[in-house]
Write an enzyme that holds these catalytic residues in place. Structure first.
Site, PDB file in Angstrom:
ATOM      1  N   ALA A  36      -3.732   7.655  -5.200  1.00 16.16           N
ATOM      2  CA  ALA A  36      -2.329   7.232  -5.297  1.00 16.16           C
ATOM      3  C   ALA A  36      -2.351   5.757  -5.668  1.00 16.16           C
ATOM      4  CB  ALA A  36      -1.627   7.455  -3.964  1.00 16.16           C
ATOM      5  N   ALA A  88       0.854  -1.198   0.000  1.00 15.08           N
ATOM      6  CA  ALA A  88       0.000   0.000   0.000  1.00 15.08           C
ATOM      7  C   ALA A  88       0.883   1.238   0.000  1.00 15.08           C
ATOM      8  CB  ALA A  88      -0.903  -0.015   1.223  1.00 15.08           C
ATOM      9  N   ASN A  89       0.306   2.409   0.158  1.00 17.57           N
ATOM     10  CA  ASN A  89       1.093   3.641   0.290  1.00 17.57           C
ATOM     11  C   ASN A  89       0.435   4.557   1.310  1.00 17.57           C
ATOM     12  OD1 ASN A  89      -0.832   5.486  -1.132  1.00 17.57           O
ATOM     13  ND2 ASN A  89      -0.434   4.057  -2.805  1.00 17.57           N
ATOM     14  N   ARG A  90       1.016   5.730   1.531  1.00 17.35           N
ATOM     15  CA  ARG A  90       0.587   6.570   2.648  1.00 17.35           C
ATOM     16  C   ARG A  90      -0.600   7.473   2.346  1.00 17.35           C
ATOM     17  NH1 ARG A  90       4.430   6.000   6.481  1.00 17.35           N
ATOM     18  NH2 ARG A  90       6.498   5.439   5.736  1.00 17.35           N
TER      19      ARG A  90
END
Ligand code: CTP
Length: 400
Positions: A275, A209-211
């Site tokens: 994102a 995943a990402n932030r």
């Protein structure tokens, strides 16, 4: 009283969610709308014309071949006299009839005869909603210019069932009616927004995943809805509530996000804030990957590229008139942003610096530069909701 002197024709289909239609009638009238109701035969198993007529303070129409009705207000007049037709609950059966042009009862005949905007609030069992036939009908209806509010995800009336299929709440339906009939600069415009991160599975319990928090994307969806747009938000997993008055679809992976965005086409504009993970694990393991004690067994993940959702829509046969992307950069903001403008087929790129220390990813504030064929415009640092409001106004100007 935002709906003063507006006429809404409410078609009530047969489903357990029909009980919410009474509340919907009350709320529409609170906003000043005149509400006239048509009930299908099935709807009358759930509500009586008496209770509907009492709340709407008008006659309730139920029969296609009622001699008296055909004399004074037949299906043609019913459909023409309204400013907007709302179908709530819109059952799978009503959606199918409308998608295929059936006119076998008063409700479907009214819907076929109208030249007014139509808003559907589907309500059905999640399996019925997800059935390819219903999804085909939904795509047909969207392409015909019909709007949707909901369905939402959640518990179903049947014990133990949950999923996508709950009718939107009366407040959300009223917000969608306001968007369709309202006077905001984006009234009548359909806009897709992506938001949040994507989760790409490694195995059933692990993912990449990402932030991204979804704050900026959700704020943009809400700001566009406030200007009257009909917004379809497609979001990855976030800890935020669905914005009020916005049709929200929840997805996990980039592939699911692309499919949901394509299902939401056609649209007047699309704003890609998500994102999206650039890569996914080529083949996610079906079972949890186990450690093998005593060996150097750390797995090596083989990654493949994900579809680029913005670029796909930017070059789509059904490309929206205005395509807006974001560019999250940690270096050479302008050069990289400008390259994305061309490569992805976007009209506007909102470039932001996400270097460590700027606090943009997950934070409350943002500082963006608007890139378009007209050049670069730097906006001062402001809250994400202020960026959203300003961007919504810019989009309204560009679509005007
Ligand atoms: N985007 C998308 N689908 C992808 C990747 C990105 O729709 N698979 C969109 C984002 O929503 C954003 C824009 O493309 O609007 C730019 O995203 P960004 O991550 O900055 O660009 P990338 O294409 O991933 O380029 P790079 O990571 O090389 O900077």
């Amino acid at each position: 009283m935002k709906l003063a002197s507006r006429k809404v024709l409410l078609v009530i289909g047969g489903g357990i969610a029909a009980y919410k239609s009474l509340e919907l009638i009350r709320r529409l009238r609170d906003e000043g709308a005149a509400v006239r109701c048509v009930m299908t035969a099935a709807a009358q198993h759930f509500l009586t014309p008496l209770s509907v007529g009492t709340l709407s303070a008008d006659r309730v129409f139920t029969d296609l071949f009622d001699r008296n009705d055909e004399h004074d207000v037949g299906h043609i007049r019913l459909s023409r006299e309204a400013d907007l037709i709302v179908v709530a609950p819109a059952t799978a059966d009503l959606m199918s009839k409308l998608a295929h042009g059936a006119a076998s009862d008063l409700a479907s005949a009214v819907l076929l005869a109208t030249d007014k905007p139509v808003l559907l609030a589907p309500a059905m069992n999640p399996r019925m909603w997800n059935h390819p036939a219903t999804q085909r009908n939904r795509a047909t209806l969207l392409a015909d210019g019909i709007s949707f509010v909901g369905p939402n995800r959640g518990e179903m009336a049947e014990a133990g069932e949950a999923g996508e299929g709950r009718m939107a709440e009366p407040a959300e339906i009223v917000a969608a009616v306001l968007a369709r009939l309202g006077t905001g600069p984006l009234a009548g415009k359909r806009i897709i927004v992506t938001s949040g991160p994507t989760h790409e599975p490694i195995d059933p319990v692990r993912y990449i995943a990402n932030r991204s928090s979804g704050k900026q994307g959700h704020a943009i969806a809400a700001a566009l809805a406030r200007l009257g747009a009909e917004v379809r938000l497609v979001t990855g997993p976030v800890a935020l509530p669905d914005p009020v008055g916005v049709g929200t679809t929840h997805v996990e992976t980039a592939a699911q996000m692309l499919a949901a965005v394509e299902r939401a086409l056609p649209a007047d504009a699309a704003v890609f804030v998500a994102a999206v993970a650039d890569w996914r694990v080529a083949e996610a393991a079906a079972e949890k990957i186990k450690k093998v004690p005593g060996t150097a067994s750390a797995p090596v993940l083989h990654m493949v590229e994900n579809p680029d959702i913005l670029a796909t829509v930017g070059h789509h046969v059904r490309r929206p008139r205005l395509v807006v992307g974001f560019a999250a950069e940690t270096q050479d903001l302008l050069a990289n942003g400008t390259r994305k403008l061309e490569r992805k087929g976007a009209d506007i790129i909102v470039a932001n610096d996400v270097s460590k220390g700027t606090g943009v990813m997950g934070g409350e504030r943002n500082r963006v530069t608007i890139l378009s064929a007209g050049g670069a415009e730097e906006w001062p640092e402001m809250s994400k909701s202020e960026v959203a409001t300003r961007l919504a106004r810019l989009i309204a100007d560009r679509l005007a």
